[in-house]
Design a protein around this motif. Structure first.
Motif, short mmCIF file in Angstrom:
data_model
loop_
_atom_site.label_atom_id
_atom_site.label_comp_id
_atom_site.label_asym_id
_atom_site.label_seq_id
_atom_site.Cartn_x
_atom_site.Cartn_y
_atom_site.Cartn_z
N ALA A 65 0.53 -1.24 -0.31
CA ALA A 65 -0.08 0.40 0.02
C ALA A 65 1.10 1.43 0.00
CB ALA A 65 -0.93 -0.13 1.10
N LEU A 66 1.71 1.32 0.53
CA LEU A 66 3.02 2.57 0.73
C LEU A 66 3.53 2.41 -0.20
CD1 LEU A 66 4.30 1.93 4.31
CD2 LEU A 66 2.25 3.48 3.31
N MET A 67 4.20 1.53 -1.19
CA MET A 67 4.77 1.64 -2.34
C MET A 67 3.52 2.49 -3.50
SD MET A 67 7.02 -0.74 -3.03
CE MET A 67 6.55 -2.73 -1.95
N LEU A 68 2.75 1.60 -3.85
CA LEU A 68 1.61 3.12 -4.80
C LEU A 68 1.44 4.18 -3.81
CD1 LEU A 68 -1.07 -0.31 -4.87
CD2 LEU A 68 0.63 -0.04 -5.98
N LEU A 69 0.52 4.87 -2.97
CA LEU A 69 1.13 5.81 -2.99
C LEU A 69 1.90 6.67 -2.76
CD1 LEU A 69 -0.98 5.46 0.37
CD2 LEU A 69 -2.20 5.19 -1.49
N HIS A 70 2.83 5.94 -3.09
CA HIS A 70 4.12 7.03 -3.07
C HIS A 70 4.89 6.89 -4.49
CE1 HIS A 70 6.27 7.67 1.24
NE2 HIS A 70 5.22 6.89 1.92
N ALA A 71 4.27 6.17 -5.36
CA ALA A 71 4.31 6.10 -6.92
C ALA A 71 3.93 6.78 -7.60
CB ALA A 71 4.55 4.48 -7.27
N ARG A 72 2.31 6.42 -6.99
CA ARG A 72 1.78 7.03 -7.63
C ARG A 72 0.71 8.37 -6.70
NH1 ARG A 72 -0.89 2.34 -10.05
NH2 ARG A 72 -3.70 3.51 -9.56
N PRO A 73 1.10 9.48 -6.22
CA PRO A 73 -0.11 10.36 -4.88
C PRO A 73 -0.91 10.89 -5.89
CG PRO A 73 2.97 11.09 -5.34
CD PRO A 73 2.38 9.57 -6.41
N ASP A 96 -10.31 1.46 -4.22
CA ASP A 96 -9.32 0.98 -4.49
C ASP A 96 -7.63 0.14 -3.86
OD1 ASP A 96 -11.07 2.32 -6.43
OD2 ASP A 96 -9.76 3.77 -6.70
N LEU A 97 -7.61 1.31 -3.23
CA LEU A 97 -6.35 0.49 -2.34
C LEU A 97 -6.02 -0.64 -1.91
CD1 LEU A 97 -3.10 1.71 -1.99
CD2 LEU A 97 -4.07 2.28 0.41
N ALA A 98 -7.15 -1.10 -1.20
CA ALA A 98 -7.46 -2.06 -0.53
C ALA A 98 -7.54 -3.30 -1.87
CB ALA A 98 -8.45 -2.27 0.36
N GLY A 99 -8.35 -3.12 -3.18
CA GLY A 99 -8.78 -4.35 -4.03
C GLY A 99 -6.59 -4.22 -4.53
N LYS A 100 -6.17 -3.59 -4.51
CA LYS A 100 -4.38 -3.68 -5.08
C LYS A 100 -3.87 -3.92 -4.04
CE LYS A 100 -4.97 0.05 -8.80
NZ LYS A 100 -4.95 -0.94 -10.19
N CYS A 101 -4.21 -3.90 -2.71
CA CYS A 101 -3.76 -4.97 -2.22
C CYS A 101 -4.26 -6.77 -1.25
CB CYS A 101 -3.01 -3.77 -0.26
SG CYS A 101 -2.06 -2.46 -0.55
N ALA A 102 -5.50 -6.63 -2.70
CA ALA A 102 -5.45 -7.66 -1.94
C ALA A 102 -6.16 -8.00 -0.65
CB ALA A 102 -5.05 -9.03 -2.90
N VAL A 103 -7.23 -6.97 -0.15
CA VAL A 103 -7.60 -7.24 0.87
C VAL A 103 -8.60 -6.19 0.70
CG1 VAL A 103 -4.98 -7.18 2.55
CG2 VAL A 103 -6.32 -5.35 1.91
N SER A 104 -9.23 -6.44 1.84
CA SER A 104 -10.74 -6.20 1.97
C SER A 104 -10.42 -4.26 2.63
CB SER A 104 -11.77 -6.26 3.11
OG SER A 104 -11.16 -6.41 5.37
N PRO A 123 -5.79 4.97 5.57
CA PRO A 123 -5.37 5.01 4.55
C PRO A 123 -5.17 6.32 4.16
CG PRO A 123 -6.05 3.79 5.15
CD PRO A 123 -6.56 3.90 5.86
N MET A 124 -6.02 7.42 4.25
CA MET A 124 -6.62 8.13 3.03
C MET A 124 -5.63 9.50 4.19
SD MET A 124 -7.76 7.90 -0.13
CE MET A 124 -6.75 6.06 0.37
N ARG A 125 -5.63 9.68 5.63
CA ARG A 125 -5.23 10.70 6.27
C ARG A 125 -3.49 10.68 5.98
NH1 ARG A 125 -5.76 15.08 9.05
NH2 ARG A 125 -3.71 15.78 11.18
N TYR A 126 -3.17 9.02 5.64
CA TYR A 126 -1.25 8.91 5.55
C TYR A 126 -1.54 9.51 3.51
CZ TYR A 126 2.99 7.04 4.95
OH TYR A 126 5.00 6.67 4.17
N LEU A 127 -2.54 9.18 2.86
CA LEU A 127 -2.53 10.03 1.62
C LEU A 127 -2.02 11.18 2.07
CD1 LEU A 127 -1.78 9.92 -1.81
CD2 LEU A 127 -4.40 9.76 -1.56
N ALA A 128 -3.02 11.89 2.71
CA ALA A 128 -3.30 13.31 2.26
C ALA A 128 -1.25 14.34 3.19
CB ALA A 128 -3.50 14.18 3.60
N GLN A 129 -0.87 12.88 3.88
CA GLN A 129 0.38 13.42 4.68
C GLN A 129 0.88 13.74 3.98
OE1 GLN A 129 0.83 11.37 8.25
NE2 GLN A 129 -0.21 11.95 9.51
N TRP A 130 1.47 12.60 2.65
CA TRP A 130 2.44 12.71 2.11
C TRP A 130 2.20 13.65 0.29
CZ3 TRP A 130 7.74 11.35 1.86
CH2 TRP A 130 7.66 10.94 0.34
N ARG A 131 1.29 14.07 0.67
CA ARG A 131 0.77 14.56 -0.88
C ARG A 131 1.35 16.60 -0.40
NH1 ARG A 131 -5.15 12.92 -2.47
NH2 ARG A 131 -4.42 12.23 -4.30
#
Length: 343
Positions: free
Chosen positions: A246-254, A262-270, A286-294
């Motif tokens: 999940a972290l690699m996906l968010l960092h690669a495509r922020p 969407d993120l859960a699906g790409k990580c194959a979990v609920s 997850p979305m809070r983390y994404l906002a921080q990285w942005r």
């Protein structure tokens, strides 16, 4: 402080890595760690050379005093010691200790006061009695001891006020001791350190200026690899199959329009499993983390590309409008982006 000793540093861990030709695999956890360190603007310096002979020992100054000397205005520093030759024992007041050999690095993420020496029974003296009074026109060299077995040490620090730096280091122990894992790695690291130490005798150079960030990257990477499964925090998340992806996906495509689904699906979990993992290990959704990285990426753009308009910055970090980006930035940072950039 020595002129030129501070720098804006993009961490490139090749210098302190385990073997001369080792490279990270694409998309690896080490790539992600290196990317985060590249985004964080580190002020760093090797500020002291120690040349000791057994028996020797010293007690460090407190963190506030060290900050005032090497990075005025800083509230916290990450301190490190690297053994170029010989050995030493380091112990914190809280009881943590390590025995370092040539090629080893010791990192104190919270700049705790400590005692160092060899042999461990040596009577320590306050470091302030050994170091010349600042300001320093050149890097101080501390010489102390009884004339026996020699030990050479490089001491340095890192400081950063960037948005993600404190969360990155929040779950670290008071003392991190990293040693090369193979004889070949030890030879490589010791040869590299001897080169840097000899260059330090001649004054500042580019490799000496890079050393603090390289030490930090190397130590954090090795520390992350050795973490137990139950550990929490950003570095521990790299070892978790779900969180690491999940972290690699968010960092690669922020800038993508991510949703938890969407993120859960790409990580194959609920969705619920992903949210629980983020909450337990990172303390945020997850979305809070994404906002921080942005916000970290936006801060980099505002600082490094002042010609960009706010609308361009907003678009590059995934916000549909300048107004939405400005509100998010102020909510996370406490100041409007234009005001932050001016300061």
């Amino acid at each position: 402080m020595i002129d030129g000793a501070r720098l804006r540093h993009a961490a490139t861990p090749e210098f302190m890595t385990e073997t001369p030709n080792r490279a990270s695999q694409p998309g690896s956890n080490q790539d992600l760690l290196a990317d985060v360190l590249q985004r964080i603007q580190l002020a760093s310096a090797v500020f002291l050379r120690g040349e000791f002979t057994a028996p020797w020992g010293f007690t460090s100054t407190d963190a506030a005093t060290l900050c005032a000397i090497v990075q005025p205005g800083a509230r916290n520093l990450v301190l490190f010691h690297v053994a170029v030759e010989g050995r030493f024992r380091i112990q914190l007041a809280s009881g943590e200790s390590a025995q370092a050999e040539a090629g080893d690095a010791v990192v104190l993420p919270y700049c705790d006061q400590h005692t160092m020496g060899h042999p461990p029974q040596a009577q320590p003296v306050p470091i302030a009695t050994l170091v010349p009074m600042p300001p320093w026109t050149e890097m101080p060299v501390v010489r102390h001891g009884g004339g026996g077995e020699p030990t050479r040490i490089l001491c340095g620090y890192l400081h950063c006020d960037d948005l993600l730096f404190n969360p990155l280091l929040r779950a670290l122990p008071r003392l991190i001791h990293v040693r090369p894992s193979t004889p070949q790695a030890a030879q490589w690291r010791q040869a590299s350190l001897r080169y840097v130490a000899e260059q330090a005798r001649q004054g500042e150079n580019a490799m000496l200026a890079r050393l603090p960030g390289l030490v930090l990257a190397d130590c954090l990477a090795q520390y992350a690899r050795d973490l137990p499964a139950h550990q929490r925090g950003w570095l521990a998340a790299l070892n978790d199959a779900v969180l690491g992806r999940a972290l690699m996906l968010l960092h690669a495509r922020p800038s993508d329009a991510w949703t938890v689904d969407d993120l859960a699906g790409k990580c194959a979990v609920s969705r619920s499993v992903l949210a629980e993992r983020f909450s337990q290990s990172l303390g945020v959704s997850p979305m809070r983390y994404l906002a921080q990285w942005r916000m970290q990426l936006a801060a980099n753009l505002l600082r490094d590309q002042p010609g960009l308009g706010l609308a361009q910055v907003a678009d590059q970090v995934g916000y549909e409008s300048e107004a939405a980006f400005s509100r998010a930035f102020k909510r996370h940072v406490g100041r409007a982006p234009a005001n932050w950039a001016r300061n």
